[in-house]
Design an enzyme around this catalytic site. Structure first.
Site, mmCIF file in Angstrom:
data_model
loop_
_atom_site.group_PDB
_atom_site.id
_atom_site.type_symbol
_atom_site.label_atom_id
_atom_site.label_comp_id
_atom_site.label_asym_id
_atom_site.label_seq_id
_atom_site.Cartn_x
_atom_site.Cartn_y
_atom_site.Cartn_z
ATOM 1 N N ASP A 183 0.853 -1.269 0.284
ATOM 2 C CA ASP A 183 0.281 0.192 0.148
ATOM 3 C C ASP A 183 0.812 1.235 -0.026
ATOM 4 O O ASP A 183 2.078 1.449 1.409
ATOM 5 C CB ASP A 183 -1.002 -0.036 1.136
ATOM 6 C CG ASP A 183 -1.762 1.565 1.183
ATOM 7 O OD1 ASP A 183 -2.481 1.395 -0.041
ATOM 8 O OD2 ASP A 183 -1.774 2.042 2.081
ATOM 9 N N GLY B 55 -10.780 -11.594 -47.435
ATOM 10 C CA GLY B 55 -9.173 -10.738 -47.701
ATOM 11 C C GLY B 55 -8.387 -10.232 -46.044
ATOM 12 O O GLY B 55 -9.361 -11.825 -44.714
HETATM 13 C C1 SAM Z 1 -13.564 -16.184 -33.441
HETATM 14 S S1 SAM Z 1 -13.939 -16.510 -34.828
HETATM 15 C C2 SAM Z 1 -15.115 -16.008 -34.636
HETATM 16 C C3 SAM Z 1 -16.030 -14.876 -35.542
HETATM 17 C C4 SAM Z 1 -17.256 -14.019 -35.182
HETATM 18 N N1 SAM Z 1 -16.714 -12.783 -35.456
HETATM 19 C C5 SAM Z 1 -18.306 -13.968 -34.780
HETATM 20 O O1 SAM Z 1 -18.113 -13.552 -33.331
HETATM 21 O O2 SAM Z 1 -18.884 -15.383 -34.419
HETATM 22 C C6 SAM Z 1 -12.789 -15.457 -35.798
HETATM 23 C C7 SAM Z 1 -13.488 -15.426 -37.164
HETATM 24 O O3 SAM Z 1 -11.819 -14.198 -38.079
HETATM 25 C C8 SAM Z 1 -11.499 -14.710 -38.722
HETATM 26 N N2 SAM Z 1 -10.248 -14.424 -38.994
HETATM 27 C C9 SAM Z 1 -8.751 -15.117 -37.989
HETATM 28 N N3 SAM Z 1 -8.056 -14.282 -38.485
HETATM 29 C C10 SAM Z 1 -8.252 -13.221 -39.506
HETATM 30 C C11 SAM Z 1 -7.906 -12.415 -40.468
HETATM 31 N N4 SAM Z 1 -5.992 -12.437 -40.956
HETATM 32 N N5 SAM Z 1 -8.144 -11.423 -41.793
HETATM 33 C C12 SAM Z 1 -9.171 -12.048 -41.316
HETATM 34 N N6 SAM Z 1 -10.290 -12.288 -40.627
HETATM 35 C C13 SAM Z 1 -9.595 -13.572 -39.810
HETATM 36 C C14 SAM Z 1 -11.533 -15.864 -38.718
HETATM 37 O O4 SAM Z 1 -11.256 -16.595 -40.102
HETATM 38 C C15 SAM Z 1 -12.950 -15.967 -37.875
HETATM 39 O O5 SAM Z 1 -13.685 -15.879 -38.748
#
Ligand code: SAM
Length: 693
Positions: free
Chosen positions: A102, A585
Site C-alpha cells: 500500500d 481478405g
Molecule cells: C473466433 S472467430 C469469430 C467469428 C465471428 N466474429 C463471431 O463472433 O461469430 C474468428 C474469425 O476471424 C477470422 N479471421 C482470423 N484471422 C483473420 C484474418 N487475418 N483476417 C480476416 N479474418 C480473420 C476467422 O476466419 C474467423 O472467422
C-alpha cells in the site's frame, strides 16, 4: 494465463542478479494488488506471479495510527492476509507467498491516497506544490506453509520504505493541465512519477521505485532474509518486536524448517520505532514466526476440536498501540486472527474451514466440479448420436428403440438416456424418453438457436485439448499440435489448414454462438447514426445479420479470410439478407473495407498484444473521428476472479489472452478509441462501444 507459478523469464540473468529470486521458482507467488505499476516492477525482474487483487476495503481509521507508515503497513498486511485466507477456500489452492502493498503520500501531517475526483486531485496536488513530502509504501509478505494435516501456517513479514520527494512550484495552469491528462486519478497523492507527473518533481531522495509503488530493493532484501538463511539484518535500522498469540514471549522456534524467517533479538516490547526525520529512506522491519509455544492450543469457535496455535500464528507489532487500545483493524468482512493489546488472540474462526465437518454446499460444489467432465461428455455424446434430433421427431421412444435408431448398444444407450434425464436434458415417462424444453430449443441441430455445432466443436477440438491440460500448464502453451495433424501456430487459422469438413465444423460452431448471442450484442447500444458497418472476422455473417435486423438502416460488410468467405454461402440460406455482403481478405495485410462502424466479435482475445496493436492501428487509420468500434468478447471481472467461462476458455487458447473491459478500454484508447459504454449482456458475449476521438 500460464503465469501462475513463479519462474524466471531469463533464469540465468536473474539468478546472477538476485539469487533469492531463483528460490521462488516453482512456488505459487501471489500479488494481492491490481496496480499495473507494481505488476510491472515485479515482472521486470523476472518474477512470475498470479495477481489476485485483495477484497480488503481500504477503510482503516487513520486516526488509530501513530505514524503514517503504520497505516500503510497495516493496509498492506490486511490486503495480503485477505487473499491468503481466501485463496484456499475460493480458488482451492494455497499460495506459497502472498505479497500485499500500500502506497501513501504524506504532507503536513495529512495522508493522501488516491483522489476520488478532479477536485480531490487538485486539493492533493496543490498541497504538494513547492514542498517536500514523503511517500511510504507498506509491504506485507505472507508466507504460507501447508502442513500434512492440511492446516496452513502463516508467517508475516512486514516493512515499509520511505522516500522523500520535492515538488516544484506548480502554477494553476500546470496543475489543471496535469489533472486533465487523467493521470492523477488512480495514483496515491494524485501523481505518477514515472510518467507526466515526473515533470512536477524537483528531487527524489530514496528509492524511486518506492514512489512508483513498490520498494523493490527492500523487498529483495526481505526475500533474501527469508530464503537465504541470513542471520543478521543489522543494516535494518528497525527494532523488531515479536509477540506471541498468548501474549507471552517472543519466539525463536520455527515450527517449519523452511523458509527461514530470521528471528531477531526481541524486546517483547510494543513500542514502535519512530522514523528518523533526518533519513530520507527509512527501513523498518517486523518479523514474526509461528508457534510461540508449540504445545499451545487454540480452541476453535463452534467446535470441540482443537487446533495447534501454530496454524494461524500472526505476530504484528505495528497493529498494537502503546496506549493499550486494541487495534481496530479488522475489516468487517474478514475473520482474520487479530491480536489484542495484550497479545491475546481475539478471533480465530478461519480454522472453521480447516477441520470441521465439510459443509453440504461445499461437498455439492466439489462433486459438481469433479463430475463436470462426465456431464459434458454425456451431453457431447448424446448430441453426436443425434439423440435430441431423434426424440424431437419421435418423442416417447424407449431405450431399445433409441439404441436401434442411433445404432448403439441398448445397455449403453439406456445409461446415456438416464444420465441425460438426471442432467435435465431429457424427460422420462414409464421408461420412454422425450426432450426437455432446453433440449428442444438449444440442442436440436436444426433449432433456430441451436448450439449443436458449438457442442460438436467442443467435443472434437476442445475436449482433446483439455485432456492435455496438465502439459499445457507445465509447458506454458497450448497443446494444439498434439491434437491436430498439422502444426499450425495460429488458433484462428488452424481450422482452415484442415479438411473442408473441419472448416465447416469450425464455422458452424462460430455461427451457433453468434446466432445465440448476436441479438444481445447488436441491440446493446444505440447505433442508429451508423449506416455502414464492417464485421472484421465476421465468419458466416450470423452476427452481421443480427445487426441488420436490429438496425434497419444499416448494411454490413463481412470481412474474413478467403477460405471462410467462400464457404459462407453455405450458411446464407439461414440468414439470407441483402444488406449483408462478404469481402474476402486478411485483416492484417489487406485494405479494410470502408465503414462508419467496425465490429470485432471474438477476435481480440485470440491475439497477442502485439498483433492486437497491428490490427487496431489499421482500423484507427481508416476510421474518421466519430466512427464507432463495437467490441464483443467475454470480459473478465476486473479482479480476474471470473467469469469461469472466460477463464476456462483461456486454458485452451494458443496465443492471445482473456482481458477485462478496462484492459480492452486501455488498449483501444491507445489507438484513439474512447470507450462510451460497456454492456454485460447476460448472454454468451459482452459488448463495448467505443468512438474514434
Ligand atoms: C473466433 S472467430 C469469430 C467469428 C465471428 N466474429 C463471431 O463472433 O461469430 C474468428 C474469425 O476471424 C477470422 N479471421 C482470423 N484471422 C483473420 C484474418 N487475418 N483476417 C480476416 N479474418 C480473420 C476467422 O476466419 C474467423 O472467422
Amino acid at each position: 494465463m500460464f503465469n501462475s507459478r513463479l519462474t524466471l523469464s531469463d533464469e540465468k540473468a536473474t539468478m546472477v542478479l538476485n539469487p533469492v529470486i531463483s528460490k521462488l521458482a516453482g512456488k505459487l507467488v501471489v500479488l494481492a494488488s491490481a496496480s499495473p505499476r507494481r505488476l510491472e516492477i515485479l515482472r521486470n525482474v523476472g518474477l512470475r506471479f498470479e495477481v489476485v487483487p485483495s477484497w480488503f476495503k481500504e477503510t482503516l481509521d487513520k486516526s488509530l495510527f501513530k505514524a503514517p507508515h503504520e497505516y500503510a503497513v497495516e493496509t498492506a498486511k490486511q490486503k495480503a492476509l485477505e487473499v491468503a485466507r481466501r485463496m484456499p477456500i475460493k480458488h482451492l489452492k494455497t499460495p506459497d507467498i502472498v505479497i500485499g502493498a500500500d502506497t501513501i503520500v504524506t504532507v503536513d501531517g495529512m495522508i493522501l491516497e488516491k483522489p476520488v475526483d478532479k477536485h480531490d486531485a487538485y486539493r492533493m496536488l496543490s498541497s504538494l506544490s513547492g514542498k517536500e513530502h514523503s511517500v511510504y509504501t507498506g509491504v506485507a509478505i505472507v508466507v504460507c506453509h501447508e502442513k500434512e494435516n492440511e492446516e496452513v501456517d502463516y508467517q508475516l513479514i512486514q516493512f515499509y520504505e520511505e522516500t522523500k520527494v520535492k515538488f516544484a512550484d506548480l502554477s494553476e495552469d500546470m496543475l489543471w493541465e496535469y489533472i486533465n491528462s487523467g493521470e492523477p486519478m488512480d495514483k496515491a497523492g494524485g501523481y505518477g512519477i514515472q510518467a507526466l507527473g515526473g515533470m512536477l518533481v524537483e528531487y527524489v531522495h530514496g528509492d524511486f521505485l518506492n514512489v512508483v509503488g513498490f520498494p523493490l530493493n527492500h523487498f529483495c532484501k526481505q526475500l533474501s532474509l527469508i530464503y537465504n538463511h541470513c542471520t543478521s539484518s543489522s543494516d535494518q535500522k528497525s527494532e523488531s518486536v515479536h509477540l506471541s498469540l498468548n501474549g507471552t514471549h517472543p519466539t525463536s522456534v520455527l515450527s517449519q524448517p523452511t523458509p527461514n524467517i530470521p528471528t531477531q533479538s526481541s524486546h517483547g516490547s510494543s513500542s514502535i520505532p519512530k522514523p528518523s526525520s533526518a533519513s530520507s529512506s527509512q527501513t523498518h522491519l517486523t518479523h514474526c514466526s509461528p508457534s510461540a509455544s508449540p504445545g499451545h492450543k487454540v480452541k476453535r469457535k463452534g467446535s470441540d476440536s482443537e487446533v495447534s496455535q501454530s496454524s494461524w500464528t500472526l505476530v504484528n507489532s505495528l497493529s498494537k498501540h502503546t496506549d493499550g487500545r486494541e487495534a481496530k483493524l479488522r475489516d468487517s468482512e474478514n475473520t482474520l486472527p487479530l491480536i489484542s493489546s495484550s497479545g491475546q488472540l481475539i478471533e480465530h474462526d478461519v480454522t472453521e474451514h480447516e477441520d470441521s465437518e465439510p459443509r453440504k454446499e461445499d461437498l455439492r460444489r466439489i462433486g459438481e466440479l469433479i463430475d463436470g467432465f462426465k456431464a459434458s461428455k454425456a451431453l457431447f455424446t448424446a448430441a453426436r448420436l443425434r439423440v435430441f434430433d431423434l426424440l424431437h421427431r419421435m418423442p416417447g421412444l424407449d431405450a431399445a428403440q433409441v439404441a436401434q435408431e442411433v445404432k448403439a448398444s441398448v445397455k449403453g444407450t439406456e445409461c446415456l438416456l438416464e444420465a441425460c434425464v438426471s442432467l435435465g436434458l431429457l424427460k422420462s415417462k414409464e421408461r420412454t424418453y422425450e426432450n426437455t424444453d432446453l433440449a428442444t430449443s438449444l440442442l436440436r441441430s436444426d433449432a433456430c438457436f441451436s448450439l449443436h455445432g458449438y457442442i460438436q466443436h467442443c467435443d472434437d477440438t476442445l475436449w482433446p485439448l483439455f485432456s492435455h491440460l496438465e502439459s499445457a500448464v507445465e509447458e506454458g502453451h497450448s497443446q494444439r499440435e498434439k491434437v491436430v495433424s498439422n502444426k499450425p501456430k495460429d488458433m484462428l487459422k488452424d481450422a482452415f489448414h484442415n479438411s473442408q469438413e473441419a472448416k465447416l465444423r469450425f464455422m458452424n460452431a462460430m455461427h451457433c454462438v453468434a446466432k445465440v448471442a448476436g441479438k444481445s450484442v447488436a441491440t446493446a447500444f444505440d447505433l442508429s447514426r451508423y449506416k455502414t458497418a464492417c464485421d472484421l472476422g465476421g465468419c458466416t455473417g450470423a452476427m452481421a445479420c443480427e445487426f441488420t435486423k436490429a438496425h434497419p438502416g444499416m448494411s454490413v460488410t463481412v470481412f474474413d479470410l478467403p477460405a471462410v468467405a467462400e464457404l459462407s454461402e453455405r450458411f446464407h440460406p439461414l440468414h439470407s439478407n441483402n444488406r449483408v455482403s462478404f469481402v474476402a481478405g486478411d485483416f492484417f495485410q489487406d485494405e479494410l473495407p470502408k465503414a462508419d462502424l467496425y465490429i470485432l466479435a471474438r477476435i481480440l482475445h485470440d491475439l497477442t498484444d502485439e498483433k492486437l496493436h497491428i490490427l487496431l492501428s489499421k482500423i484507427a487509420d481508416v476510421c474518421k473521428p466519430g466512427c464507432g468500434l463495437l467490441l464483443s468478447e467475454i470480459f473478465l471481472d476486473e479482479d480476474r476472479s471470473g467469469p469461469s467461462r472466460g477463464l476456462l476458455q483461456a486454458l485452451s487458447m494458443s496465443e492471445g489472452k482473456q482481458r477485462s473491459a478496462t484492459e480492452y478500454s486501455v488498449l483501444l484508447k491507445s489507438h484513439g478509441f474512447i470507450t462510451a459504454q460497456i454492456r454485460h449482456t447476460d448472454n454468451l458475449l459482452d459488448a463495448m462501444f467505443c468512438i474514434k476521438a
